[in-house]
Scaffold this motif. Sequence first.
Motif, short mmCIF file in Angstrom:
data_model
loop_
_atom_site.label_atom_id
_atom_site.label_comp_id
_atom_site.label_asym_id
_atom_site.label_seq_id
_atom_site.Cartn_x
_atom_site.Cartn_y
_atom_site.Cartn_z
N UNK A 42 47.44 56.03 46.48
CA UNK A 42 46.91 55.35 45.29
C UNK A 42 46.26 56.32 44.31
N UNK A 43 45.93 57.52 44.81
CA UNK A 43 45.15 58.48 44.00
C UNK A 43 43.94 57.75 43.40
N UNK A 44 43.11 57.17 44.26
CA UNK A 44 42.04 56.30 43.75
C UNK A 44 40.80 57.07 43.32
N UNK A 45 40.98 58.01 42.41
CA UNK A 45 39.83 58.82 42.00
C UNK A 45 40.01 59.34 40.59
N UNK A 92 35.55 56.56 42.42
CA UNK A 92 36.64 55.87 43.13
C UNK A 92 37.14 54.77 42.19
N UNK A 93 38.39 54.90 41.81
CA UNK A 93 38.99 53.91 40.90
C UNK A 93 39.70 52.89 41.78
N UNK A 94 38.95 51.90 42.17
CA UNK A 94 39.43 50.95 43.18
C UNK A 94 40.59 50.11 42.63
N UNK A 103 38.31 52.03 51.98
CA UNK A 103 39.17 53.18 52.26
C UNK A 103 39.37 54.03 51.01
N UNK A 104 39.39 53.38 49.87
CA UNK A 104 39.54 54.14 48.62
C UNK A 104 38.28 54.94 48.32
N UNK A 148 35.02 47.76 38.26
CA UNK A 148 35.48 47.89 39.64
C UNK A 148 35.42 49.33 40.16
N UNK A 149 35.18 50.28 39.25
CA UNK A 149 35.07 51.68 39.69
C UNK A 149 33.76 51.88 40.44
#
Length: 181
Positions: A42-45, A92-94, A103-104, A148-149
């Motif tokens: 997801x590259x959640x960052x 963390x860009x959820x 987990x993100x 949501x971040x």
Amino acid sequence: MDALTALQTRTAAPRLTTPAPNPEQLEQILKAGLRAPDHGMLRPWRFLLIEGDARLKLAQLFVDTTQPDTEERKQKLLTTPLRAPLIIVAVATIKEGKVRASEQVCSAAAAIQNMSVACHALGYGSIWLTGGVAYDPRVKVALGLKETDEIVGYLYVGTATVQDRPVPQHNLQDFVQQWNG
Ligand SMILES: Cc1cc2nc3c(=O)[nH]c(=O)nc-3n(C[C@H](O)[C@H](O)[C@H](O)COP(=O)(O)O)c2cc1C
């Protein structure tokens, strides 16, 4: 510095000054961050780099958004961003979906740790801080982040002004045990 030495000897550096990593070194540090484990790719960052006078703007943003009720708190917010020449805000860009938000956040946290160790390997110091300004929704909005971040940490980076404190020596048996069923 080899990888195991870097991993086993990093310590937080509470007092930091110039120089910060140069652009090539910063690229190496950020690339280390991007190698964090990532469930679902997801590259959640996202990483916000804050340097120079932008740190003064961050300090003012902290004060304007959180409106501290004592002069002491206000002064703390005004001085904290100046404690290092570079701040990496790790967000963390959820993303909604099958991968849990926790987990993100873990992924973004792993990215911070990778960057912290990379700083150390390059001869720089860093310290991972949070505090109220990591969790205040008004700060998130002012930084241009989504509701949501999540701000997982402010990684303060620079040159350590005091000798690294000794690496704490832990007894492995206190934390590790064999599980045989
Ligand atoms: C999620 C997280 C948030 C942290 N926030 C703070 C903080 O706000 N203030 C602080 O003094 N240390 C904070 N720390 C701890 C320091 O980064 C550092 O780990 C601590 O001073 C111990 O030093 P060491 O990492 O060398 O063992 C935080 C650590 C983590 C993992």
